[in-house]
Design a protein around this motif. Structure first.
Motif, PDB file in Angstrom:
ATOM      1  N   LYS A   1      49.558  41.216  55.610  1.00 26.52           N
ATOM      2  CA  LYS A   1      49.379  39.837  55.135  1.00 26.52           C
ATOM      3  C   LYS A   1      49.374  39.763  53.611  1.00 26.52           C
ATOM      4  CE  LYS A   1      46.591  37.846  58.878  1.00 26.52           C
ATOM      5  NZ  LYS A   1      45.295  37.193  59.136  1.00 26.52           N
ATOM      6  N   ALA A   2      49.096  40.885  52.958  1.00 24.89           N
ATOM      7  CA  ALA A   2      49.059  40.900  51.497  1.00 24.89           C
ATOM      8  C   ALA A   2      50.434  40.609  50.902  1.00 24.89           C
ATOM      9  CB  ALA A   2      48.512  42.227  50.986  1.00 24.89           C
ATOM     10  N   ALA A   3      51.490  40.957  51.625  1.00 22.86           N
ATOM     11  CA  ALA A   3      52.838  40.635  51.139  1.00 22.86           C
ATOM     12  C   ALA A   3      53.015  39.124  51.049  1.00 22.86           C
ATOM     13  CB  ALA A   3      53.889  41.257  52.050  1.00 22.86           C
ATOM     14  N   ASP A   4      52.589  38.418  52.077  1.00 20.71           N
ATOM     15  CA  ASP A   4      52.678  36.957  52.073  1.00 20.71           C
ATOM     16  C   ASP A   4      51.784  36.371  50.982  1.00 20.71           C
ATOM     17  OD1 ASP A   4      53.434  34.376  52.899  1.00 20.71           O
ATOM     18  OD2 ASP A   4      51.859  34.289  54.406  1.00 20.71           O
ATOM     19  N   LEU A   5      50.591  36.938  50.824  1.00 18.86           N
ATOM     20  CA  LEU A   5      49.682  36.472  49.767  1.00 18.86           C
ATOM     21  C   LEU A   5      50.312  36.670  48.393  1.00 18.86           C
ATOM     22  CD1 LEU A   5      46.964  35.428  48.711  1.00 18.86           C
ATOM     23  CD2 LEU A   5      46.096  37.782  48.929  1.00 18.86           C
ATOM     24  N   CYS A   6      50.885  37.833  48.162  1.00 18.25           N
ATOM     25  CA  CYS A   6      51.551  38.117  46.887  1.00 18.25           C
ATOM     26  C   CYS A   6      52.669  37.104  46.640  1.00 18.25           C
ATOM     27  CB  CYS A   6      52.089  39.545  46.903  1.00 18.25           C
ATOM     28  SG  CYS A   6      52.898  40.048  45.374  1.00 18.25           S
ATOM     29  N   SER A   7      53.465  36.842  47.654  1.00 22.05           N
ATOM     30  CA  SER A   7      54.549  35.874  47.532  1.00 22.05           C
ATOM     31  C   SER A   7      54.022  34.476  47.221  1.00 22.05           C
ATOM     32  CB  SER A   7      55.358  35.849  48.834  1.00 22.05           C
ATOM     33  OG  SER A   7      56.377  34.880  48.763  1.00 22.05           O
ATOM     34  N   LYS A   8      52.980  34.062  47.921  1.00 22.26           N
ATOM     35  CA  LYS A   8      52.404  32.733  47.695  1.00 22.26           C
ATOM     36  C   LYS A   8      51.827  32.614  46.278  1.00 22.26           C
ATOM     37  CE  LYS A   8      51.352  31.112  52.394  1.00 22.26           C
ATOM     38  NZ  LYS A   8      52.654  31.459  52.867  1.00 22.26           N
ATOM     39  N   MET A   9      51.195  33.672  45.783  1.00 26.45           N
ATOM     40  CA  MET A   9      50.654  33.642  44.412  1.00 26.45           C
ATOM     41  C   MET A   9      51.786  33.536  43.395  1.00 26.45           C
ATOM     42  SD  MET A   9      47.271  36.031  44.194  1.00 26.45           S
ATOM     43  CE  MET A   9      47.675  37.430  45.199  1.00 26.45           C
ATOM     44  N   ALA A  10      52.847  34.304  43.591  1.00 19.67           N
ATOM     45  CA  ALA A  10      53.983  34.245  42.671  1.00 19.67           C
ATOM     46  C   ALA A  10      54.623  32.858  42.693  1.00 19.67           C
ATOM     47  CB  ALA A  10      54.998  35.323  43.031  1.00 19.67           C
ATOM     48  N   GLN A  11      54.789  32.290  43.889  1.00 20.42           N
ATOM     49  CA  GLN A  11      55.371  30.953  44.004  1.00 20.42           C
ATOM     50  C   GLN A  11      54.494  29.892  43.352  1.00 20.42           C
ATOM     51  OE1 GLN A  11      56.809  29.974  48.013  1.00 20.42           O
ATOM     52  NE2 GLN A  11      56.858  32.181  48.406  1.00 20.42           N
ATOM     53  N   ALA A  12      53.175  30.141  43.316  1.00 15.77           N
ATOM     54  CA  ALA A  12      52.252  29.197  42.683  1.00 15.77           C
ATOM     55  C   ALA A  12      52.211  29.369  41.163  1.00 15.77           C
ATOM     56  CB  ALA A  12      50.849  29.369  43.275  1.00 15.77           C
ATOM     57  N   GLY A  13      52.980  30.319  40.641  1.00  9.40           N
ATOM     58  CA  GLY A  13      53.076  30.495  39.196  1.00  9.40           C
ATOM     59  C   GLY A  13      52.175  31.561  38.613  1.00  9.40           C
ATOM     60  N   TYR A  14      51.505  32.329  39.453  1.00 12.82           N
ATOM     61  CA  TYR A  14      50.653  33.416  38.965  1.00 12.82           C
ATOM     62  C   TYR A  14      51.498  34.642  38.660  1.00 12.82           C
ATOM     63  CZ  TYR A  14      46.744  30.722  40.818  1.00 12.82           C
ATOM     64  OH  TYR A  14      45.838  29.739  41.083  1.00 12.82           O
ATOM     65  N   GLN A  15      51.091  35.386  37.632  1.00  9.85           N
ATOM     66  CA  GLN A  15      51.659  36.699  37.361  1.00  9.85           C
ATOM     67  C   GLN A  15      50.800  37.674  38.166  1.00  9.85           C
ATOM     68  OE1 GLN A  15      51.089  38.132  33.384  1.00  9.85           O
ATOM     69  NE2 GLN A  15      52.670  39.679  33.595  1.00  9.85           N
ATOM     70  N   VAL A  16      51.388  38.377  39.114  1.00 11.30           N
ATOM     71  CA  VAL A  16      50.636  39.218  40.037  1.00 11.30           C
ATOM     72  C   VAL A  16      50.920  40.686  39.757  1.00 11.30           C
ATOM     73  CG1 VAL A  16      50.152  39.742  42.457  1.00 11.30           C
ATOM     74  CG2 VAL A  16      50.836  37.414  41.794  1.00 11.30           C
ATOM     75  N   GLN A  17      49.867  41.446  39.574  1.00 12.23           N
ATOM     76  CA  GLN A  17      49.979  42.900  39.479  1.00 12.23           C
ATOM     77  C   GLN A  17      49.335  43.487  40.720  1.00 12.23           C
ATOM     78  OE1 GLN A  17      51.440  45.275  37.168  1.00 12.23           O
ATOM     79  NE2 GLN A  17      51.046  46.343  39.101  1.00 12.23           N
ATOM     80  N   VAL A  18      50.110  44.225  41.502  1.00  9.86           N
ATOM     81  CA  VAL A  18      49.613  44.811  42.744  1.00  9.86           C
ATOM     82  C   VAL A  18      49.176  46.250  42.512  1.00  9.86           C
ATOM     83  CG1 VAL A  18      50.192  45.447  45.115  1.00  9.86           C
ATOM     84  CG2 VAL A  18      51.124  43.334  44.130  1.00  9.86           C
ATOM     85  N   VAL A  19      48.017  46.564  43.076  1.00 11.17           N
ATOM     86  CA  VAL A  19      47.485  47.920  43.088  1.00 11.17           C
ATOM     87  C   VAL A  19      47.105  48.207  44.533  1.00 11.17           C
ATOM     88  CG1 VAL A  19      45.676  49.442  42.202  1.00 11.17           C
ATOM     89  CG2 VAL A  19      46.570  47.613  40.759  1.00 11.17           C
TER      90      VAL A  19
END
Length: 187
Positions: A20-38
Motif C-alpha cells: 500500500k505504500a506504493a499507492d501512498l507514495c503516488s498519492k503524495m507525489a500527485q498532491a505536490g509533495y516531494q517524497v523521499q522513500v526509505v
C-alpha cells in the motif's frame, strides 16, 4: 510569493502492507509533495526499489552509510523535511521508536527527526493487542507521535481483526491535518 514544496520522508517497514505504500507514495507525489522513500531491509522483500523510485522520482535509501550522504543519511535525509510518515509502522518499528533504538536507518532517522511523525500501524490482531505493543503506542503518543489506524477488517493472515493499515487516501488526509498551515512555518 513563492510556494514551497513540502518535503515528506516516507519510511516503509517490513510488512505485507508495504504494497500500500506504493499507492501512498503516488498519492503524495500527485498532491505536490516531494517524497523521499526509505525502507527497512525487510520491506524490500515486499516491495521493490524500482516501483518506489519511479513513483517518488528519487532513489530509495536503505543504508545509514550511503556514500551519497557524506554527513550521514540520518542527518541529510531529515534536513528540511516537513514530516515523517511511517507506513506500515510494524510492531518492530514501534518498539524501536518507543525505546529510542537506532539499529537501522529508520530508527536513526526517527531519533534525528524534529518534525511531526505520522505512524500508520499494520500487523496481526494478536500483535496489535499485545500489551507490549500497546505500551509502545502509549509511549509514542506521549512523545507526540500521531497515529492513523489501524483498521478492522480482513488481514493477510486470513482472519478478520484489528491491524489492517489505513488506506493511502486516509493516511494522506491525516498527514495534511498535522502539517503546519503554511510552508513558512516549517522553516
Amino acid at each position: 510569493m513563492a510556494v514551497t514544496t513540502r518535503r515528506i520522508l516516507l519510511a516503509i517497514g517490513g510488512g505485507i502492507a508495504a504494497y500500500k505504500a506504493a499507492d501512498l507514495c503516488s498519492k503524495m507525489a500527485q498532491a505536490g509533495y516531494q517524497v523521499q522513500v526509505v525502507t527497512t531491509h525487510a520491506a524490500t522483500k515486499f516491495i521493490g526499489d524500482a516501483t518506489l523510485a519511479a513513483l517518488s522520482g528519487r532513489p530509495v535509501v536503505h543504508d545509514g552509510f550511503d556514500s551519497r550522504f557524506p554527513l550521514g543519511s540520518h542527518i541529510e535525509l531529515t534536513r528540511g523535511i516537513d514530516a515523517m510518515v511511517v507506513a506500515p509502522a510494524t510492531a518492530n518499528l514501534l518498539s524501536e521508536f518507543a525505546n529510542g533504538a537506532a539499529s537501522d536507518l529508520i530508527g536513526t532517522l526517527y531519533l534525528q527527526n524534529t518534525r511531526p511523525v505520522l505512524l500508520a500501524p499494520a500487523m496481526s490482531d494478536p500483535m496489535w493487542n499485545h500489551p507490549a505493543v500497546q505500551r509502545n503506542i502509549a509511549t509514542l503518543r506521549e512523545d507526540g507521535c500521531h497515529f492513523v489506524g489501524p483498521e478492522d477488517g480482513w488481514l493477510s493472515c486470513r482472519v478478520k481483526g484489528t491491524g489492517r493499515m489505513s488506506e493511502p487516501a486516509d493516511i494522506l488526509c491525516a498527514l495534511e491535518s498535522i502539517l503546519p498551515s503554511s510552508a513558512s512555518e516549517s522553516d
